[in-house]
Enzyme design. Structure first.
Site, PDB file in Angstrom:
ATOM      1  N   GLY A   1       2.704   3.389   5.224  1.00 37.62           N
ATOM      2  CA  GLY A   1       1.351   3.555   6.091  1.00 37.62           C
ATOM      3  C   GLY A   1       2.009   4.666   7.454  1.00 37.62           C
TER       4      GLY A   1
ATOM      5  N   CYS B   1       8.377  -0.478   3.721  1.00 37.77           N
ATOM      6  CA  CYS B   1       8.337   0.748   4.663  1.00 37.77           C
ATOM      7  C   CYS B   1       7.275   1.405   5.775  1.00 37.77           C
ATOM      8  CB  CYS B   1       8.196   2.031   3.444  1.00 37.77           C
ATOM      9  SG  CYS B   1       8.309   3.739   4.579  1.00 37.77           S
ATOM     10  N   TYR B   2       6.167   1.114   6.381  1.00 32.76           N
ATOM     11  CA  TYR B   2       5.274   1.004   7.408  1.00 32.76           C
ATOM     12  C   TYR B   2       5.810  -1.170   7.333  1.00 32.76           C
ATOM     13  CZ  TYR B   2       1.983   0.873  11.305  1.00 32.76           C
ATOM     14  OH  TYR B   2       1.625   0.919  12.868  1.00 32.76           O
TER      15      TYR B   2
ATOM     16  N   HIS C   1      10.272   1.778  -1.007  1.00 34.53           N
ATOM     17  CA  HIS C   1       9.362   1.791  -1.726  1.00 34.53           C
ATOM     18  C   HIS C   1       9.160   0.935  -3.575  1.00 34.53           C
ATOM     19  CE1 HIS C   1       6.353   3.193   1.006  1.00 34.53           C
ATOM     20  NE2 HIS C   1       6.982   3.907   1.530  1.00 34.53           N
TER      21      HIS C   1
ATOM     22  N   GLU D   1       7.501  -1.012  -5.432  1.00 31.11           N
ATOM     23  CA  GLU D   1       6.153  -0.852  -6.080  1.00 31.11           C
ATOM     24  C   GLU D   1       6.093   0.644  -6.898  1.00 31.11           C
ATOM     25  OE1 GLU D   1       6.481  -0.345  -2.957  1.00 31.11           O
ATOM     26  OE2 GLU D   1       4.898   1.356  -2.533  1.00 31.11           O
TER      27      GLU D   1
ATOM     28  N   ASP E   1     -15.570  -0.472 -19.708  1.00 32.20           N
ATOM     29  CA  ASP E   1     -16.092  -1.589 -19.013  1.00 32.20           C
ATOM     30  C   ASP E   1     -17.190  -2.506 -19.067  1.00 32.20           C
ATOM     31  OD1 ASP E   1     -13.871  -0.730 -17.443  1.00 32.20           O
ATOM     32  OD2 ASP E   1     -14.673   0.467 -15.978  1.00 32.20           O
TER      33      ASP E   1
ATOM     34  N   LYS F   1      -7.862  -1.771 -14.410  1.00 27.07           N
ATOM     35  CA  LYS F   1      -8.331  -0.773 -16.036  1.00 27.07           C
ATOM     36  C   LYS F   1      -7.207  -2.091 -17.185  1.00 27.07           C
ATOM     37  CE  LYS F   1     -11.306   1.885 -18.440  1.00 27.07           C
ATOM     38  NZ  LYS F   1     -12.230   2.124 -16.967  1.00 27.07           N
TER      39      LYS F   1
HETATM   40  N1  GLN Z   1       5.329   6.032   9.041  1.00 27.31           N
HETATM   41  C1  GLN Z   1       6.546   5.333   8.880  1.00 27.31           C
HETATM   42  C2  GLN Z   1       7.495   6.189   8.290  1.00 27.31           C
HETATM   43  O1  GLN Z   1       7.590   8.097   8.832  1.00 27.31           O
HETATM   44  C3  GLN Z   1       6.072   4.654   7.348  1.00 27.31           C
HETATM   45  C4  GLN Z   1       6.219   5.824   6.209  1.00 27.31           C
HETATM   46  C5  GLN Z   1       6.105   4.996   5.385  1.00 27.31           C
HETATM   47  O2  GLN Z   1       5.219   3.438   5.580  1.00 27.31           O
HETATM   48  N2  GLN Z   1       5.557   5.336   3.560  1.00 27.31           N
HETATM   49  O3  GLN Z   1       9.119   5.811   8.727  1.00 27.31           O
END
Ligand code: GLN
Length: 514
Positions: free
Chosen positions: A55, A82-83, A169, A171, A227, A370
């Site tokens: 986030g 991450c966040y 990340h 993903e 779809d 999809k």
């Molecule tokens: N905002 C947070 C940071 O800058 C998390 C970033 C993110 O989730 N990609 O570290």
């Protein structure tokens, strides 16, 4: 339907749908919920695991999206990304701070392969990073399981509690072993067995639709796109002749496409349903007369479509259910599922008809991405040419004819497009590009044919490569192939005397012409 599921808690990151897609690729069902969702709701979902997304915020700032500490003591494993990792740390008493080094891009991470999350992963592995903040101190009970040159805590875990935090990340495909990590989380940590399979989804959907509809009447607007076709077949398998599909041929389909749709869904096709084809070509052409502005054309086509559909529906009378081909990204993007701010209407045909008399909407593809819709289509026995159809705009050829639309121009663009598709396929290039078509420019120019002056139209050929359709590159099709198509087009398509190839990418152009 009882199946294992992993819940993604959305904190507004840009890759959140990707997380759900990757988990589903491991055959584990996954759903996105906003961070504002009540903890009791989450508990009721009975998830096997929870993933907190990235986030844009800093978790230590006032007003930043957050969660209660209870989330971590549900007895359900949690993976923070991450966040999400920073938030988990912050809420559980660790320390998150602004980093001296902002990490962005592919970064080498050293991981502890004894961690259940990194089982089978290389000790040094490339991961995708995008952060300004960092975990300065893991929360009590956590140990560090990965680091990078600049990031002391690239991952931390409390194995006993089933809590895992990763700064990168997994993903994103740039994270080379991200799939393994997510699979490790779903199977190794959460104990999933992988019961999300398209064949069982299809079977279950047919059964539940049948129970829900009973002997009620169902109406479906069929466009010939992926779809609506898959939705129609699901319904047909569930309720047979109680389903009526209305296929509006607006005369702006690709060459022979109307007949192809009829061949599959019509009386001589494979499916048990009531099929109505409305040949409304002339109606659309006359409504479009004089309209040259792209937005105006789109509006006319959208409105007329609904009007034709309504008229047909009136003839049928009251129905119990109306089918919509809504798919999961529409649900998430309309703000129902996740935390996305993009508000987009998710109706296939440009709005719900006002005057159709129905009690309830059925959205059989609401849970699917999809690629899963395509898989379901194959499972249901739809022909591959329909399942792997290229994206085609709702207003159809109406937006591939620059300027005023006429029956004559539709014929030109249909024929040129058919030739272009044939030649690309013959050269094997149909598999190498993601979207390709012919458009009719509004330009006429002087040519010479059989010693005679011509003053005719120019066709533009387009072929692009793209992974997400948000950006695209013009494909480098060999001259030989373009040449063959050009030759055929000017010879076979009357009133076309010039062929141009569009070399522009997106941005600055768009894939379609209008
Ligand atoms: N905002 C947070 C940071 O800058 C998390 C970033 C993110 O989730 N990609 O570290």
């Amino acid at each position: 339907m009882i199946r294992e599921m992993v819940a993604v808690i959305d904190f507004g990151g840009q890759y959140n749908q990707l997380i759900a897609r990757r988990v589903r690729e491991c055959n584990v069902y996954c759903e996105i919920h906003s961070y504002k969702t009540d903890i009791e709701e989450i508990r009721k979902l009975n998830p096997k695991g929870i993933i907190l997304t990235g986030g844009p915020n800093s978790c230590y700032e006032e007003g930043a999206p957050t969660c209660g500490a209870e989330l971590f003591s549900l007895g359900v494993p949690v993976l923070g990304i991450c966040y999400g990792a920073q938030l988990m740390t912050h809420v559980l008493g660790g320390k998150v701070d602004k980093a001296d080094f902002r990490e962005y891009g592919r970064i080498e991470v050293s991981v502890d392969t004894a961690s259940p999350l990194f089982s089978g992963v290389n000790e040094k592995t490339i991961c995708w990073m995008s952060h300004n903040d960092y975990i300065a101190e893991p929360a009590p009970g956590f140990s560090i399981s990965a680091h990078t040159e600049h990031c002391p805590v690239a991952a931390a875990e409390n194995r006993e509690a089933g809590l895992y935090a990763v700064q990168f990340h997994p993903e994103v495909l740039h994270t080379q072993e991200g799939r393994t990590m997510l699979r490790n989380f779903a199977y190794g940590v959460c104990g999933c067995s992988g019961d999300w399979k398209m064949d069982s989804f299809v079977e279950e959907s047919i059964r539940t639709i049948r129970e829900k509809v009973g002997d009620g009447k169902v109406l479906c607007a069929l466009s010939g796109g992926v779809d609506s076709s898959v939705a129609a077949v699901l319904l047909s398998k569930a309720v047979g002749k109680n389903l009526t599909c209305v296929f509006v041929d607006h005369g702006l389909l690709r060459k022979n496409e109307g007949d192809e749709v009829e061949a599959v869904f019509g009386p001589s096709g494979d499916y048990d349903l009531h099929f109505i084809r409305v040949n409304a070509q002339e109606r659309f052409y006359s409504r479009l007369r004089g309209a040259t502005e792209p937005e105006e054309k789109r509006k006319i086509i959208g409105e007329e479509f609904i009007r034709v559909f309504e008229e047909e529906a009136k003839k049928i009378g009251a129905v119990d259910f109306l089918v919509q081909g809504t798919i999961y990204p529409d649900v998430v993007e309309s703000g129902v599922g996740g935390e996305s701010t993009v508000i987009k209407s998710h109706h296939n045909v440009g709005g719900l008809p006002d005057y159709v008399d129905f009690k309830e909407i059925i959205e059989p593809l609401r849970m699917l991405f999809k690629d899963e819709v395509r898989e379901a289509g194959l499972e249901l026995g739809l022909p591959p040419h329909l399942v792997f159809r290229q994206p085609f705009p709702g207003p159809g050829l109406g937006v591939r004819i620059v300027g005023e639309v006429t029956a004559e121009k539709v014929r030109m663009v249909q024929d040129a497009d058919a030739i272009w598709r044939e030649e690309l396929a013959a050269a094997g290039w149909d598999k190498k590009v993601n979207q390709y078509f012919a458009a009719l420019t509004n330009m006429r120019s002087v040519g010479v044919m059989g010693d005679e002056r011509t003053y005719d139209y120019a066709v533009a050929l387009r072929a692009v490569t793209t992974t997400d359709f948000m950006t695209a590159e013009s494909a480098e099709i060999p001259w030989e192939v373009i040449g063959r198509a050009t030759n055929r087009i000017v010879n076979e398509v009357e009133h076309v005397n010039r062929v141009l190839y569009d070399c522009t990418g997106k941005p600055p152009a768009t894939i379609e012409f209008e």
